[in-house]
Design an enzyme around this catalytic site. Structure first.
Site, PDB file in Angstrom:
ATOM      1  CE  LYS A  56      19.886  -1.633 -45.844  1.00  0.00           C
ATOM      2  NZ  LYS A  56      19.693  -2.860 -45.190  1.00  0.00           N
ATOM      3  CB  THR A  57      22.803  -0.452 -50.354  1.00  0.00           C
ATOM      4  OG1 THR A  57      21.796  -1.222 -49.703  1.00  0.00           O
ATOM      5  CG2 THR A  57      23.723  -1.395 -51.100  1.00  0.00           C
ATOM      6  CG  ASP A 244      23.112  -4.389 -44.685  1.00  0.00           C
ATOM      7  OD1 ASP A 244      22.568  -3.546 -43.955  1.00  0.00           O
ATOM      8  OD2 ASP A 244      22.791  -4.571 -45.875  1.00  0.00           O
ATOM      9  CD  GLU A 245      18.864  -5.926 -43.550  1.00  0.00           C
ATOM     10  OE1 GLU A 245      18.279  -5.410 -42.586  1.00  0.00           O
ATOM     11  OE2 GLU A 245      18.471  -5.836 -44.737  1.00  0.00           O
ATOM     12  CD  GLN A 302      13.734  -1.861 -42.518  1.00  0.00           C
ATOM     13  OE1 GLN A 302      13.749  -2.658 -43.435  1.00  0.00           O
ATOM     14  NE2 GLN A 302      14.352  -0.697 -42.572  1.00  0.00           N
ATOM     15  NE  ARG A 663      10.892  -3.185 -47.510  1.00  0.00           N
ATOM     16  CZ  ARG A 663      12.045  -2.671 -47.156  1.00  0.00           C
ATOM     17  NH1 ARG A 663      13.119  -2.896 -47.859  1.00  0.00           N
ATOM     18  NH2 ARG A 663      12.136  -1.893 -46.088  1.00  0.00           N
TER      19      ARG A 663
END
Length: 828
Positions: A56-57, A244-245, A302, A663
DNA sequence: CTGATTCGGATTTTT
DNA sequence: TCCGAATCAG
């Protein structure tokens, strides 16, 4: 030839160089079809549902770069919101690398930083000093503690922490004191008292010209709502908002996004034009500026910040909020092996009420997940240390490994063992540098200079270092200020008229004199110009305050041995301000204070450091490592016992576990202990319910919970191994899957239960023992005895001085590294 | 006002 | 186990 608005250009307009051929977007090369769509879609609203590790980044940075390169937007028309400053820095860097140019005027920051920037600019409008202080949770607690004491509210069961969390919840819902007062039930004495606390708290912050974290967002929303003209300025400027997030946004942040993406209506357009601001090219057919285009990226699996007010509905109802929004789903994972992803998928599938999503990779199964059950937390830590050592020997850099845990308290055992085993590590977050008392003291001096209204800062330094100004004097000053409608600072200046002793009066006047003098140093030669030229640097002011205030001298002269370290810490702070001055020429003291207030735990991560990173699962979000150790996977810890009472608790804890698993790139380790020390007492710990959710075959148990609990000689058995023949069926129930471990008899499986003493067969295998060996010298061939590992032979010795490390082959325990100075060993 | 000592209570996660 | 508040002697 395109002409578009550039808000940073004085004229407001700039001619855009002709755009590159649009049909060949260089920013979608190497992207999969979904990623490509997320980069190229243009429209008012776009939701990118990005599973963990789905790039996504990459998508976000390419999207921004594409907007700029195609001249659809100037950098200054872009506002990108990330979760941490580190993520912001990374995004800025990656966009810069894609474009090969500097990002003039682009705002890439956290919600909080962006709001501070806006609020400092518009402070006057809402009756705030431009140099307002940002209070952290410790400041908040101090104030609430005082208020509760004054109101005698502790008798009603109010605690600073409780009140703080309630106030925070209200602010996240954009409920201010008056809103709350209107809805409060005034027949409930508890509520009435809380109202007074809330009211008094707000009053003090306002008087001190201070805002807490939650205010930063809420006040910005209020600002936009109360001043449409101000709002119009920002709405005109930011044409592209990227968040984001998004799953972790709370109501206040959600409202802020809405405020920023509203269209500028015709009346405001006229206002803007009247102010000489250009709107040509921005207007649509209705003569309004349409709302900014909004891109949000998130993954409801998340979402782990509900306790902080994050509302998962913000993302799950995005399509309803923004009709016509495009949704793009990114499921292909570019980070982890399939085994890791399968475990993650299986775990998260147990959360009902979620959209099905399945992470997959084209990169193969990879290694099995490794499981280990220690007898104690130290035993578990030793396993982690040994595996880290093995990975390192196999060529993996320390910085590619991370150890996660649920609570900060768990670091203790890990650190004890790591130090002893010579594992280089760094704790991310935890007790942060800026939370140390001596650092807060030094910072309070700076704050008192920047914001003279800040009573909290003044009272903190009033008698630090000791000047003979005790609680009685402090109260007298506060009372005098209150009665004469003066600020605390003014009351200090008037100390001579208070009838205090000459010594005390002198001390007060001395302190206030130093602060005033420092404030003068900060004044630029030409304040009107907006430049900071001529003002003293932050480090110069701090050096002055430390020298005149005597903080370091007092610490150096103290008999407390810890004060020497504290003095060094303050020196370290001074060094940091020097670095800040060099890195940010022309920056003001307020800039420095803002930056310090808004650093997050994850911001400390230093990619270059050759150390293993230790952090909480929360801090781990958004990061990735080659190898990940998830420790303390026990009932009571994960899920945490406190989560049981919270609505949605267990599901959120499961997401936390999911975040931890995802992660890891190549290697994942899950570990737990069968007993864990809590306040010095040993408690029995049970395997986490989430462990059973991982399909059998994915985990290779080096030591399973079954081994650790069985009496007498059971075969090592996987936690989720099938039951033997004759015991009937392969049910999915927890008990079936626990094998022999299930007979932990009547113990409540879902809580940590106290027991009188650890059972004999659980006796600590590895302890945290250390010993000062002075300058014990060892060399290859020496035989030694270790309290935990028994006898062994030294293979080689490396390192220098206190960092000398013995590499020992133990007869029974295998190869270990030991820090000679403190390992519990003796030479035979 | 300062410094030492004792006693009770606390621990979830963080911008 | 550790931290902070309360208490008391100088």
């Amino acid at each position: 030839m395109t002409i578009i608005l550039d808000p940073d250009e004085p004229a407001g307009w700039r001619e855009a160089p002709s755009a590159p051929a649009a049909d060949d977007n260089p920013f979608v090369q190497g992207l999969n079809p979904e990623q490509r769509e997320a980069v190229e879609y243009r429209g008012p609203a776009l939701l990118i549902v990005a599973g963990a590790g789905s790039g996504k980044t990459r998508v976000l940075t390419h999207r921004i770069a594409g907007l700029i390169a195609s001249r659809e937007a100037w950098p200054s028309q872009i506002l990108a919101i990330t979760f941490t400053n580190k993520a912001a820095a990374e995004m800025r860097e990656r966009v810069g690398a894609l474009l090969g140019e500097a990002d003039d005027g682009m705002w890439i920051s956290t919600f909080h930083s962006a709001c501070v920037r806006i609020l400092r600019r518009e402070a006057e409008a809402i009756g705030l000093s431009q140099t307002f202080t940002i209070y952290d949770s410790a400041d908040q607690r101090t104030i609430l503690k005082r208020i509760i004491k004054e109101l005698d509210a502790d008798t009603m069961g109010f605690t600073p922490a409780g009140a703080a969390s309630k106030i925070s919840k209200l602010k996240n819902e954009l409920a201010d004191v008056e809103t709350y007062a209107r809805n409060a039930n005034l027949n409930d004495p508890h509520e009435v008292t809380f109202l007074s606390i809330f009211r008094e708290y707000s009053r003090r912050l306002r008087d001190a010209s201070a805002l807490d974290f939650d205010d930063l967002i809420a006040e910005t929303v209020y600002l936009f709502r109360a001043f449409p003209k101000t709002a119009a300025l920002y709405r005109r400027r930011f044409r592209h908002l990227l968040v984001d997030e998004y799953q972790d946004t709370n109501h206040a942040q959600y409202s802020l996004i809405h405020e920023l993406t509203r269209p500028v209506e015709p009346e405001e357009v006229h206002e803007l034009e009247a102010q000489g601001l250009h709107v040509r090219g921005l207007l649509d057919a209705n003569h309004e500026i349409p709302g900014a285009s909004l891109t949000v990226v998130g993954d409801s699996d998340q979402s782990i910040y509900a306790f902080r007010g994050a509302d998962i509905r913000n993302i799950s109802e995005f399509e309803r909020d923004f009709p016509g929004a495009r949704v793009v789903l990114l499921e292909q994972n570019y980070r982890s092996t399939q085994n890791i992803l399968s475990a993650a998928n299986a775990v998260i599938a147990n959360n009902f009420d979620r959209k099905d999503k399945n992470l997959w990779t084209a990169d193969g199964a990879g290694e099995q997940i490794v499981g280990y059950t220690g007898y104690t937390a130290h035993d578990e830590a030793q396993f982690v240390a040994d595996e880290i050592d093995a990975l390192h020997r196999a060529g993996m850099a320390y910085r590619e490994m991370a150890v996660f845990y649920r609570t900060n308290a768990q670091t203790r055992a890990l650190e004890e063992i790591f130090v002893r085993s010579a594992v280089p590590y760094r704790v991310i977050g935890g007790t942060k540098f800026y939370e140390r008392a001596e650092i807060k003291d030094a910072m309070a001096y700076l704050i008192a200079v920047a914001n003279p209204l800040d009573e909290l800062a003044l009272r903190r330094i009033l008698n630090t270092p000791k000047r003979g100004i005790g609680p009685a004097t402090e109260t007298a000053l506060a009372k005098f200020a209150d009665e004469n409608d003066l600020s605390f600072r003014e009351a200090m200046r008037a100390a001579a008229g208070l009838g205090l002793g000459p010594k005390v009066t002198g001390a007060i006047l001395g302190l206030v004199g130093i602060l005033d003098q420092a404030a003068l140093m900060m004044v630029p030669t030409d304040p009107a110009s907006g430049s900071n030229a001529g003002a003293a640097k932050v480090s110069e002011v701090l050096a002055f305050l430390l020298a005149e205030g005597g903080l370091v001298t007092a610490l150096r002269g103290s008999r407390d041995p810890q004060d020497e370290t504290r003095a060094e810490n303050v020196e370290e702070l001074l060094a940091q301000t020097k670095a800040f001055d060099t890195e940010n020429p022309g920056s003001t003291l307020v800039d420095y204070l803002t930056q310090v207030s808004l650093v997050a735990a994850a911001d400390e991560l230093d990619d270059a450091s050759g150390t293993v990173s230790l952090m909480t699962l929360h801090t781990a979000k958004g990061l990735e490592f080659e190898a990940v150790f998830l420790t303390g996977i026990e009932e009571g810890l994960l899920p945490h016992q406190m989560s049981a009472t919270e609505p949605g608790g267990p599901a959120e804890e499961r997401r936390l576990f999911y975040v931890g698993i995802t992660r890891a790139r190549k290697r994942l380790y899950l570990s737990l202990a069968m007993s864990r020390a809590q306040f010095g007492e040993v408690a029995v710990a049970m395997p986490s319910r989430y462990l059973q959710e991982i399909p059998e075959g994915l985990i290779d148990w080096k030591q399973s919970p079954g081994d650790a609990t069985s009496r007498g000689g059971t075969q090592p058995r996987a936690l989720n191994a099938r039951r033997g023949p004759g015991s009937g069926g392969y049910g999915r129930s927890a008990d079936d899957r626990f094998g022999s471990a299930r007979r932990l008899e009547s113990l409540d499986r879902f809580s940590v239960t106290k027991s009188e003493a650890p059972r004999a067969e659980w006796a600590n295998k590895v302890t945290g023992t250390v010993r000062d060996n002075g300058d014990l010298t060892l060399e290859a061939g020496d035989r030694i005895r270790h309290t935990d590992f028994g006898d062994g032979t030294v293979q080689q010795v490396t390192g220098e001085g206190t960092k000398r490390i013995a590499h020992v082959a133990f007869d029974a325990a295998g190869a270990k590294k030991l820090l000679i100075k403190i390992a519990p060993i003796e030479k035979l």
